[in-house]
Design a protein around this motif. Structure first.
Motif, PDB file in Angstrom:
ATOM      1  N   ILE A  34     -72.971 -70.908 -12.044  1.00  0.00           N
ATOM      2  CA  ILE A  34     -72.232 -72.605 -10.512  1.00  0.00           C
ATOM      3  C   ILE A  34     -73.536 -73.338  -9.741  1.00  0.00           C
ATOM      4  N   PHE A  35     -73.907 -72.441  -9.700  1.00  0.00           N
ATOM      5  CA  PHE A  35     -74.981 -73.560  -8.275  1.00  0.00           C
ATOM      6  C   PHE A  35     -76.731 -73.692  -9.479  1.00  0.00           C
ATOM      7  N   ASN A  36     -76.947 -73.808 -10.982  1.00  0.00           N
ATOM      8  CA  ASN A  36     -77.712 -74.004 -11.297  1.00  0.00           C
ATOM      9  C   ASN A  36     -76.974 -74.344 -12.687  1.00  0.00           C
ATOM     10  N   PRO A  37     -76.270 -75.167 -12.988  1.00  0.00           N
ATOM     11  CA  PRO A  37     -75.698 -76.051 -14.082  1.00  0.00           C
ATOM     12  C   PRO A  37     -76.727 -77.388 -15.463  1.00  0.00           C
ATOM     13  N   PHE A  38     -77.770 -77.134 -14.414  1.00  0.00           N
ATOM     14  CA  PHE A  38     -79.064 -78.373 -15.468  1.00  0.00           C
ATOM     15  C   PHE A  38     -80.042 -77.114 -15.874  1.00  0.00           C
ATOM     16  N   ASN A  39     -79.616 -75.898 -15.636  1.00  0.00           N
ATOM     17  CA  ASN A  39     -80.742 -74.718 -15.634  1.00  0.00           C
ATOM     18  C   ASN A  39     -82.274 -75.895 -14.702  1.00  0.00           C
ATOM     19  N   SER A  40     -82.616 -75.593 -14.380  1.00  0.00           N
ATOM     20  CA  SER A  40     -83.375 -76.272 -13.246  1.00  0.00           C
ATOM     21  C   SER A  40     -84.434 -75.283 -12.866  1.00  0.00           C
ATOM     22  N   THR A  41     -85.484 -75.161 -13.402  1.00  0.00           N
ATOM     23  CA  THR A  41     -86.653 -74.819 -12.922  1.00  0.00           C
ATOM     24  C   THR A  41     -87.815 -75.638 -13.024  1.00  0.00           C
ATOM     25  N   SER A  42     -88.655 -75.076 -12.983  1.00  0.00           N
ATOM     26  CA  SER A  42     -90.770 -75.211 -12.577  1.00  0.00           C
ATOM     27  C   SER A  42     -91.775 -73.891 -12.994  1.00  0.00           C
ATOM     28  N   PRO A  43     -92.128 -74.433 -13.362  1.00  0.00           N
ATOM     29  CA  PRO A  43     -93.471 -73.195 -13.346  1.00  0.00           C
ATOM     30  C   PRO A  43     -94.249 -73.147 -12.352  1.00  0.00           C
TER      31      PRO A  43
END
Length: 504
Positions: free
Chosen positions: A429-438
């Protein structure tokens, strides 16, 4: 959320947290419970369990759930991992294989053995379960090597695995009913309590002690009753009328209603978290959020001290971090990164090309409404015009998962370890855009491979400096108990009935 957990997220409306792993806990344990244990412990819950099935545990407060199901491991009141159904466990050298040695002689309440095959069956259901799958993503295989040994193979090291096996992801149910429709309402476990047939779904839940549980002596109450009472005022009234033995309070000034010696009271440790989740860090629907300067400006524009002081004095504590202040990742220095500074916030907005701000739509639920005027005003001060869209709470999850909102306010719970808090803040629920970074992936891989108490401190620092979120406050509210029981808060998340004992 039960008022158990309500204590643990005292300043929040608990229903929400119980809906999807958003609320906080802090319970405690009694090492030497009184011998006389005929007394009934009477607690309240603001919402009934949505399901009793393995893999479908309610979020937030899982105390009822983990009273009827035993877990492979357990967490102590001091947040240490200890034995559960597994008496011993060990990793291989590269932390990619976990071997669990089960205690023998345990049975489910249907008489079937709690053996390795049963554990494998439950874990495989949990690996696909809607409320547990994200907690077991690193597990690639589960195998029973003999009747009392289970081996978990991991695709990569995962520091959150052991704490998760001490939580709902490690709950073990009877194999014959794991996927049966009946398990939604009639759990078959081997925990310290059994759901009694006198329970009325949605209204009143009665738990009877399971004398065959390996740790039965640590649970002094023969009966525990949960009344479903949705309204916080009604909960307070029920306590005053002598119908409950323990409740959470929203603010310390309510303690005056519960004088000694008829009542005892105290304060919980940090247990819940209120956050403006800046989820769309890729700028998918809110392009401005892709710019770290905009996210930093939002953090600088939030007057956390004012919010804590005006809204719930003594229960809310300003924070800029999504980790527990009692954990190894917390930093006092980092908590001063975004002290309220409107001029600096405006300068960052201008530097990012948003001197005139931008418009954003955020979901409005009963949990956000007390804070909405303040957020609208403070974000409006830097040109961010907020439109609040009313969303029935039962639709909130679906709307957020469907990427309808780039940012939104919601509560989360501090769990039993930094690794679990970090996982919770970056999944579901807190990362619905599947955001990440290297950078994040490198830091999290290093933290998961470390056994240091502060292994997740670099991850937390990255979150703060990159303004992945806009944490606003953590909760640590008061509780009150009747003179019939004692209650001892734990250091962190503790979904167990052990915090309570008969007063005599």
């Amino acid at each position: 959320m039960s008022s158990i957990r309500g204590a643990r997220v005292a300043a929040l409306s608990a229903v929400v947290v119980a809906a999807f792993a958003l609320s906080a806990c802090s319970g405690g344990a009694t090492d030497d419970p009184p011998a006389s244990a005929e007394q009934t412990l009477r607690l309240s819950a603001q919402a009934p369990p949505s399901s009793w099935a393995i893999g479908n545990a309610p979020g937030g407060d899982a105390t009822m759930y983990l009273s009827v199901y035993d877990t492979l491991l357990r967490t102590t009141p001091d947040a240490e991992i200890t034995e559960g159904l597994a008496e011993e466990w060990e990793y291989n050298d590269d932390l990619t294989e976990l071997t669990l040695h089960l205690r023998e002689g345990q049975e489910f309440t249907d008489g079937e053995p709690v053996d390795a095959d049963a554990v494998v069956a439950s874990l495989n259901v949990s690996r696909e379960g809607p409320s547990t799958a994200t907690n077991l993503t690193a597990v690639s295989d589960v195998t029973a090597t003999d009747e009392s040994t289970v081996v978990l193979t991991l695709s990569q090291p995962d520091a959150a695995l052991l704490p998760n096996l001490a939580d709902v992801a490690g709950a073990i149910g009877a194999p014959d009913v794991l996927t049966a429709e009946s398990s939604t309402l009639e759990p078959v476990g081997s925990g310290p309590y059994i759901l009694d047939s006198s329970s009325v779904a949605g209204s009143n839940y009665v738990l009877k002690k399971n004398p065959d549980n390996w740790d039965a002596d640590s649970f002094p109450f023969e009966t525990v009753q949960f009344q479903i009472i949705a309204d916080p005022t009604a909960i307070t009234n029920a306590m005053q009328a002598g119908q409950l033995d323990w409740i959470a309070l929203n603010t310390p000034d309510q303690l005056a209603q519960f004088p000694e010696p008829k009542y005892t009271s105290g304060s919980n440790n940090a247990n819940g978290l209120g956050v403006l989740w800046l989820a769309d860090r890729e700028g998918t629907i809110v392009p401005a959020l892709k710019d770290v300067r905009v996210r930093q400006a939002i953090n600088l524009a939030i007057d956390r001290e004012s919010i804590a002081e005006k809204l719930q004095v003594g229960s809310l504590h300003p924070t800029e971090q999504v980790v527990n202040p009692n954990g190894g990742a917390w930093s006092d220095e980092l908590n001063e990164t975004y002290s309220y500074n409107l001029e600096e916030a405006k300068a960052l907005m201008a530097e990012a090309g948003y001197a005139d701000g931008f418009a954003v739509t955020m979901p409005s639920t009963f949990l956000s409404t007390p804070y909405e005027p303040t957020f609208s005003q403070q974000l409006g001060d830097i040109g961010i015009q907020v439109t609040w869209e009313t969303v029935p709470f039962q639709d909130f999850l679906t709307k957020v998962f469907s990427q309808n909102y780039g940012m939104y306010f919601m509560f989360n719970a501090f769990r039993s370890a930094d690794s679990v808090d970090v996982r919770g803040a970056t999944t579901a629920i807190f990362n619905p855009f599947n955001s990440t970074s290297p950078e994040y992936e490198a830091l999290i891989a290093e933290a998961n491979s470390s056994e240091s108490a502060d292994a997740f401190a670099p991850v937390n620092e990255y979150f703060v400096k990159e303004a992945w979120f806009a944490p606003i406050f953590y909760t640590a509210g008061p509780w009150v108990a009747s003179d019939k029981v004692t209650y001892t808060p734990a250091k962190t998340f503790y979904p167990s009935l052990k915090p309570w004992a008969p007063a005599n």
